[in-house]
Design a protein around this motif. Sequence first.
Motif, mmCIF file in Angstrom:
data_model
loop_
_atom_site.group_PDB
_atom_site.id
_atom_site.type_symbol
_atom_site.label_atom_id
_atom_site.label_comp_id
_atom_site.label_asym_id
_atom_site.label_seq_id
_atom_site.Cartn_x
_atom_site.Cartn_y
_atom_site.Cartn_z
ATOM 1 N N GLY A 62 37.065 -43.296 9.278
ATOM 2 C CA GLY A 62 36.138 -42.187 9.152
ATOM 3 C C GLY A 62 34.708 -42.687 9.044
ATOM 4 O O GLY A 62 34.461 -43.795 8.546
ATOM 5 N N ALA A 63 33.773 -41.884 9.498
ATOM 6 C CA ALA A 63 32.365 -42.240 9.368
ATOM 7 C C ALA A 63 31.947 -42.209 7.903
ATOM 8 O O ALA A 63 32.438 -41.389 7.125
ATOM 9 C CB ALA A 63 31.505 -41.274 10.186
ATOM 10 N N GLY A 64 31.044 -43.113 7.525
ATOM 11 C CA GLY A 64 30.584 -43.166 6.144
ATOM 12 C C GLY A 64 31.576 -43.896 5.258
ATOM 13 O O GLY A 64 32.535 -44.516 5.728
ATOM 14 N N ASP A 65 31.338 -43.820 3.945
ATOM 15 C CA ASP A 65 32.212 -44.536 3.007
ATOM 16 C C ASP A 65 32.903 -43.622 2.006
ATOM 17 O O ASP A 65 33.477 -44.085 1.028
ATOM 18 C CB ASP A 65 31.412 -45.608 2.260
ATOM 19 C CG ASP A 65 30.236 -45.028 1.479
ATOM 20 O OD1 ASP A 65 30.099 -43.791 1.422
ATOM 21 O OD2 ASP A 65 29.456 -45.829 0.934
ATOM 22 N N ILE A 74 41.534 -46.821 5.838
ATOM 23 C CA ILE A 74 41.304 -45.660 4.973
ATOM 24 C C ILE A 74 40.150 -45.970 4.028
ATOM 25 O O ILE A 74 40.282 -46.735 3.084
ATOM 26 C CB ILE A 74 42.583 -45.304 4.198
ATOM 27 C CG1 ILE A 74 43.734 -45.041 5.176
ATOM 28 C CG2 ILE A 74 42.357 -44.086 3.307
ATOM 29 C CD1 ILE A 74 45.076 -44.838 4.505
ATOM 30 N N ASN A 75 39.007 -45.354 4.293
ATOM 31 C CA ASN A 75 37.750 -45.711 3.634
ATOM 32 C C ASN A 75 37.273 -44.641 2.653
ATOM 33 O O ASN A 75 36.085 -44.354 2.563
ATOM 34 C CB ASN A 75 36.666 -45.935 4.690
ATOM 35 C CG ASN A 75 36.509 -44.730 5.624
ATOM 36 O OD1 ASN A 75 37.509 -44.210 6.103
ATOM 37 N ND2 ASN A 75 35.298 -44.296 5.878
ATOM 38 N N GLY A 76 38.189 -44.036 1.916
ATOM 39 C CA GLY A 76 37.822 -42.974 0.982
ATOM 40 C C GLY A 76 38.947 -41.961 0.930
ATOM 41 O O GLY A 76 40.124 -42.311 0.947
ATOM 42 N N TYR A 77 38.597 -40.684 0.890
ATOM 43 C CA TYR A 77 39.613 -39.636 0.801
ATOM 44 C C TYR A 77 40.428 -39.529 2.091
ATOM 45 O O TYR A 77 39.879 -39.444 3.187
ATOM 46 C CB TYR A 77 38.960 -38.284 0.508
ATOM 47 C CG TYR A 77 38.401 -38.161 -0.885
ATOM 48 C CD1 TYR A 77 39.233 -38.014 -1.986
ATOM 49 C CD2 TYR A 77 37.020 -38.210 -1.105
ATOM 50 C CE1 TYR A 77 38.725 -37.910 -3.272
ATOM 51 C CE2 TYR A 77 36.493 -38.099 -2.387
ATOM 52 C CZ TYR A 77 37.356 -37.959 -3.464
ATOM 53 O OH TYR A 77 36.844 -37.868 -4.724
ATOM 54 N N ALA A 78 41.748 -39.522 1.939
ATOM 55 C CA ALA A 78 42.671 -39.212 3.031
ATOM 56 C C ALA A 78 43.617 -38.161 2.482
ATOM 57 O O ALA A 78 44.590 -38.476 1.795
ATOM 58 C CB ALA A 78 43.428 -40.452 3.482
ATOM 59 N N GLN A 97 35.614 -52.379 -0.074
ATOM 60 C CA GLN A 97 35.107 -51.490 0.966
ATOM 61 C C GLN A 97 34.469 -52.240 2.144
ATOM 62 O O GLN A 97 34.738 -51.950 3.307
ATOM 63 C CB GLN A 97 34.076 -50.534 0.352
ATOM 64 C CG GLN A 97 33.415 -49.581 1.340
ATOM 65 C CD GLN A 97 34.218 -48.327 1.579
ATOM 66 O OE1 GLN A 97 34.848 -47.820 0.671
ATOM 67 N NE2 GLN A 97 34.193 -47.819 2.791
ATOM 68 N N ASP A 98 33.621 -53.217 1.838
ATOM 69 C CA ASP A 98 32.880 -53.866 2.933
ATOM 70 C C ASP A 98 33.714 -54.871 3.724
ATOM 71 O O ASP A 98 33.226 -55.452 4.694
ATOM 72 C CB ASP A 98 31.593 -54.524 2.414
ATOM 73 C CG ASP A 98 31.852 -55.614 1.382
ATOM 74 O OD1 ASP A 98 33.026 -55.873 1.063
ATOM 75 O OD2 ASP A 98 30.867 -56.199 0.895
ATOM 76 N N ALA A 113 43.665 -49.887 3.057
ATOM 77 C CA ALA A 113 42.841 -48.981 2.250
ATOM 78 C C ALA A 113 41.753 -49.745 1.523
ATOM 79 O O ALA A 113 41.956 -50.869 1.063
ATOM 80 C CB ALA A 113 43.708 -48.239 1.235
ATOM 81 N N SER A 114 40.593 -49.117 1.401
ATOM 82 C CA SER A 114 39.540 -49.655 0.549
ATOM 83 C C SER A 114 39.864 -49.303 -0.905
ATOM 84 O O SER A 114 40.644 -48.388 -1.182
ATOM 85 C CB SER A 114 38.176 -49.087 0.938
ATOM 86 O OG SER A 114 38.160 -47.681 0.783
ATOM 87 N N GLU A 115 39.261 -50.030 -1.826
ATOM 88 C CA GLU A 115 39.569 -49.844 -3.244
ATOM 89 C C GLU A 115 39.244 -48.443 -3.740
ATOM 90 O O GLU A 115 39.837 -47.980 -4.718
ATOM 91 C CB GLU A 115 38.804 -50.877 -4.072
ATOM 92 C CG GLU A 115 39.289 -52.301 -3.879
ATOM 93 C CD GLU A 115 38.461 -53.318 -4.634
ATOM 94 O OE1 GLU A 115 39.020 -54.348 -5.051
ATOM 95 O OE2 GLU A 115 37.241 -53.085 -4.820
ATOM 96 N N ASN A 116 38.305 -47.754 -3.078
ATOM 97 C CA ASN A 116 37.908 -46.423 -3.525
ATOM 98 C C ASN A 116 38.740 -45.310 -2.883
ATOM 99 O O ASN A 116 38.451 -44.130 -3.084
ATOM 100 C CB ASN A 116 36.428 -46.181 -3.211
ATOM 101 C CG ASN A 116 36.156 -46.053 -1.720
ATOM 102 O OD1 ASN A 116 36.762 -46.759 -0.917
ATOM 103 N ND2 ASN A 116 35.246 -45.175 -1.349
ATOM 104 N N ALA A 117 39.758 -45.658 -2.115
ATOM 105 C CA ALA A 117 40.529 -44.642 -1.388
ATOM 106 C C ALA A 117 41.338 -43.766 -2.349
ATOM 107 O O ALA A 117 41.846 -44.232 -3.367
ATOM 108 C CB ALA A 117 41.456 -45.310 -0.382
ATOM 109 N N LYS A 118 41.444 -42.500 -1.979
ATOM 110 C CA LYS A 118 42.286 -41.533 -2.690
ATOM 111 C C LYS A 118 43.121 -40.805 -1.651
ATOM 112 O O LYS A 118 42.595 -40.359 -0.623
ATOM 113 C CB LYS A 118 41.438 -40.509 -3.450
ATOM 114 C CG LYS A 118 40.467 -41.107 -4.466
ATOM 115 C CD LYS A 118 41.165 -41.459 -5.754
ATOM 116 C CE LYS A 118 40.135 -41.836 -6.820
ATOM 117 N NZ LYS A 118 40.790 -42.233 -8.089
ATOM 118 N N MET A 119 44.408 -40.657 -1.925
ATOM 119 C CA MET A 119 45.314 -40.067 -0.951
ATOM 120 C C MET A 119 46.165 -38.974 -1.573
ATOM 121 O O MET A 119 46.506 -39.044 -2.759
ATOM 122 C CB MET A 119 46.222 -41.161 -0.367
ATOM 123 C CG MET A 119 45.519 -42.093 0.600
ATOM 124 S SD MET A 119 46.321 -43.708 0.751
ATOM 125 C CE MET A 119 45.275 -44.670 -0.352
#
Length: 259
Positions: free
Chosen positions: A57-60, A106-110, A187-188, A126-132
């Motif tokens: 997804g675009a953004g973080d 997965i870079n955030g909310y999924a 994330q990065d 998944a990035s560490e900030n991901a929520k699913m």
Amino acid sequence: MVQYSSLKYAIKDSIGYIFINREPQVNALNQQTLDDLQDLFKHFNSDDQVRGIILTGAGDKAFAAGADIKEFLDLSVIQARWLSERGHIIFSDLIEDSPKPVIAAINGYALGGGLELALACHMRIASENAKMGLPEVSLGLIPGYGGTQRLPKLIGKGRAMQIILTGDMIDAQQAYEIGLVNEVVVQDKLIARAEEILQKIFTRSRVAVANAITSINAAEDKQQNGSKVEMDAFGHLFGTEDFKEGVSAFLAKRTPNFE
């Protein structure tokens, strides 16, 4: 190349990149996005320049935070049934059955349809900030793009029941512990890690990778005999140039040079 209103894309080093580009709407999947995904996956699946695909997804903040609920308000029962069927066709035929490895970054909310989209991919990082989560029951609905079918196969019936029936979100570490995602990274490093996995796959036989994907998917397809699909694929590969090259390289203790 085609311009899409809801997606950005690129091809670099044999990787096709797809970015869901609706950042102000937290990359929610409206019907235009489904149209664009359908067209772009068809293109990437048939493009010999593309050997693997990264979807993100675009953004973080969000991979894709569900479907665009505003579009649901005026749908009839028949239209809703067709929307679900269309999602199944795109996610199954073009993503899950792609002959090329597809990684969801997965870079955030999924959430909702966004998580279902990730579930259709062959792997999930998944990035560490991901929520699913699959919160559809809180709207009086159920997951409609394959979530009730894919999630139990991936994490087991009991865990899938809990996630779907409560509608609760889980974080990246919980998702990793139950097998929902393959890895969790900062994330990065998210895209770089997905690229690293694909580049390793690219050193293997392209035709063997495609047949492995087909055989693995057949194991879960009630319409197919997965063992027969595997045996047929195994036999077929013995007649390929890649098999001859792979065995020759192994015996000569050199790196194979697959076509």
